[in-house]
Design an enzyme around this catalytic site. Structure first.
Site, short mmCIF file in Angstrom:
data_model
loop_
_atom_site.label_atom_id
_atom_site.label_comp_id
_atom_site.label_asym_id
_atom_site.label_seq_id
_atom_site.Cartn_x
_atom_site.Cartn_y
_atom_site.Cartn_z
CB SER A 78 -3.51 0.50 10.69
OG SER A 78 -3.88 1.15 9.49
CG HIS B 286 -2.91 2.53 -1.73
ND1 HIS B 286 -2.90 2.52 -0.36
CD2 HIS B 286 -4.01 1.79 -2.09
CE1 HIS B 286 -3.92 1.81 0.10
NE2 HIS B 286 -4.60 1.36 -0.93
N GLY C 228 3.09 -4.61 8.90
CA GLY C 228 3.19 -3.16 9.06
C GLY C 228 2.02 -2.37 8.51
CG ASP D 46 7.72 4.21 0.84
OD1 ASP D 46 7.97 3.29 0.03
OD2 ASP D 46 7.53 4.00 2.06
CB ALA E 104 8.46 -4.87 9.44
CB CYS F 223 -2.75 15.15 -17.24
SG CYS F 223 -3.66 16.64 -17.76
CD GLN G 62 -2.32 -1.31 2.81
OE1 GLN G 62 -3.31 -0.68 3.17
NE2 GLN G 62 -1.67 -2.10 3.62
CG ASN G 63 4.22 1.18 2.25
OD1 ASN G 63 3.15 1.36 2.83
ND2 ASN G 63 5.22 0.52 2.77
P1 OAD Z 1 -0.94 3.14 8.91
O1 OAD Z 1 -0.19 4.37 9.27
O2 OAD Z 1 -2.43 3.16 9.00
O3 OAD Z 1 -0.45 1.94 9.84
C1 OAD Z 1 0.91 1.68 10.05
C2 OAD Z 1 1.01 0.40 10.86
O4 OAD Z 1 2.39 0.09 10.98
C3 OAD Z 1 0.44 0.46 12.27
O5 OAD Z 1 -0.41 -0.66 12.48
C4 OAD Z 1 1.67 0.41 13.17
O6 OAD Z 1 1.42 -0.30 14.38
C5 OAD Z 1 2.63 -0.38 12.29
N1 OAD Z 1 4.07 -0.16 12.55
C6 OAD Z 1 4.70 0.92 13.03
N2 OAD Z 1 6.03 0.72 13.07
C7 OAD Z 1 6.25 -0.54 12.59
C8 OAD Z 1 7.42 -1.33 12.38
N3 OAD Z 1 8.65 -0.89 12.65
N4 OAD Z 1 7.24 -2.58 11.87
C9 OAD Z 1 5.99 -3.05 11.58
N5 OAD Z 1 4.88 -2.34 11.76
C10 OAD Z 1 4.99 -1.10 12.26
O7 OAD Z 1 -0.45 2.72 7.45
P2 OAD Z 1 -1.13 1.73 6.39
O8 OAD Z 1 -1.79 0.59 7.06
O9 OAD Z 1 -0.11 1.44 5.37
O10 OAD Z 1 -3.68 5.05 1.72
O11 OAD Z 1 -2.22 2.65 5.78
C11 OAD Z 1 -3.00 2.16 4.73
C12 OAD Z 1 -3.34 3.27 3.78
O12 OAD Z 1 -3.99 4.32 4.47
C13 OAD Z 1 -2.15 3.95 3.13
O13 OAD Z 1 -1.66 3.28 2.01
C14 OAD Z 1 -2.71 5.25 2.76
C15 OAD Z 1 -3.32 5.55 4.09
O14 OAD Z 1 -4.05 6.62 4.28
C16 OAD Z 1 -3.79 5.95 0.74
O15 OAD Z 1 -3.08 6.91 0.65
C17 OAD Z 1 -4.89 5.62 -0.21
#
Ligand code: OAD
Length: 252
Positions: free
Chosen positions: A192, A120, A190, A105, A234, A128, A102-103
């Site tokens: 949520s 994503h 990693g 970056d 992770a 554009c 989903q990253n």
């Molecule tokens: P989140 O910011 O919602 O969640 C990050 C998760 O990583 C949390 O559950 C943390 O507990 C966990 N975490 C933190 N440090 C960690 C580590 N060192 N190792 C493993 N886990 C760790 O990010 P996403 O779940 O990726 O969408 O969010 C999903 C989507 O929501 C993103 O792609 C983005 C966002 O808004 C869009 O932009 C469409």
């Protein structure tokens, strides 16, 4: 979580033919990229949900681009960490390993990951805003100049090539991700696990009989539904998976 269950998970992973790994922002946390949720996700007073929408861009493209330009500049200085490298190594050494992220970056790409689906999009892709027909293009400039950037074909506004809240995923990417759910082991690392459809992929994998492993320092909505939920970072747990049986992922 008892150590025996973790040992069982690693041995399932080690002997699986098809492994699919779904990653989220937590995988890049150790690189210095802020996650989305929690205080780390705030920029000024804004939450991502307030800026990563077409409505926010239509209202104030300069503000949205200012946020993306800040994130691009920050990410450009962040190297891939051990988690990205271990996953990239698995993807190149084991033909049955597939990654879905989903990253946006680009750190999985910079680590050299094979068979990667970016659900994503990418913060390094521009599109554009008027949809004039020009193909999306890559831009690694930090900071952006001009900001907001312009479409090279029609001169109109460009937008980030990412999937915003309320937008649908690229159907081809969603098909690839859904197909990858037909696997022996599905790892959720990693994330949520609150943003769909990505968060629903684990359910699809389970319906196909996959063994589910979660790696996250915190509990998430999928924690109770997986076979093993390993509480840990992770970059540490994946490295221990990689070194098994010389090293065992430990119980938090
Ligand atoms: P989140 O910011 O919602 O969640 C990050 C998760 O990583 C949390 O559950 C943390 O507990 C966990 N975490 C933190 N440090 C960690 C580590 N060192 N190792 C493993 N886990 C760790 O990010 P996403 O779940 O990726 O969408 O969010 C999903 C989507 O929501 C993103 O792609 C983005 C966002 O808004 C869009 O932009 C469409």
């Amino acid at each position: 979580m008892v150590q025996a269950a973790i040992d069982h998970a690693v041995s399932r992973f080690a002997t699986a033919r098809r492994v699919t790994v779904l990653t989220g922002a937590g995988v890049s946390a150790a690189s210095g990229v802020p996650t989305f949720r929690g205080d780390a996700g705030l920029w000024r007073q804004f939450r991502p949900e307030e800026l990563a929408t077409a409505a926010a861009f239509a209202r104030d493209p300069a503000l949205v681009w200012e946020w993306y330009d800040w994130r691009r500049t920050l990410i450009a200085a962040c190297p891939p960490n051990r988690a990205h490298h271990v996953l990239a190594d698995w993807s190149t050494r084991r033909p049955g390993v597939t990654l879905i992220t989903q990253n946006v970056d680009g750190l999985h790409e910079r680590a050299g990951t094979a068979r990667l689906t970016c659900l994503h999009g990418s913060i390094w892709t521009l599109r554009c805003w008027r949809a004039c027909g020009t193909p999306d293009w890559t831009n690694y400039d930090v900071p952006l100049s001009p900001c907001p950037p312009r479409c090279p074909s029609c001169g109109g506004l460009a937008r980030p090539g990412v999937v915003w809240f309320g937008e649908t995923l690229d159907p081809a990417d969603l098909t690839l991700a859904t197909e990858a759910c037909v696997c022996d082991v599905f790892m959720v690392v990693g994330t949520s696990a609150v943003v769909h459809p990505a968060a629903g992929l684990a359910d699809i994998a389970r319906a196909h009989g996959a063994y589910l492993i979660e790696i996250n320092p915190e509990t998430t909505p999928v924690s109770d539904a997986v076979d093993v939920s390993i509480r840990g970072a992770a970059e540490i747990v994946l490295e221990a998976f990689d070194r098994w049986p010389l090293e065992r992922p430990t119980v938090a």
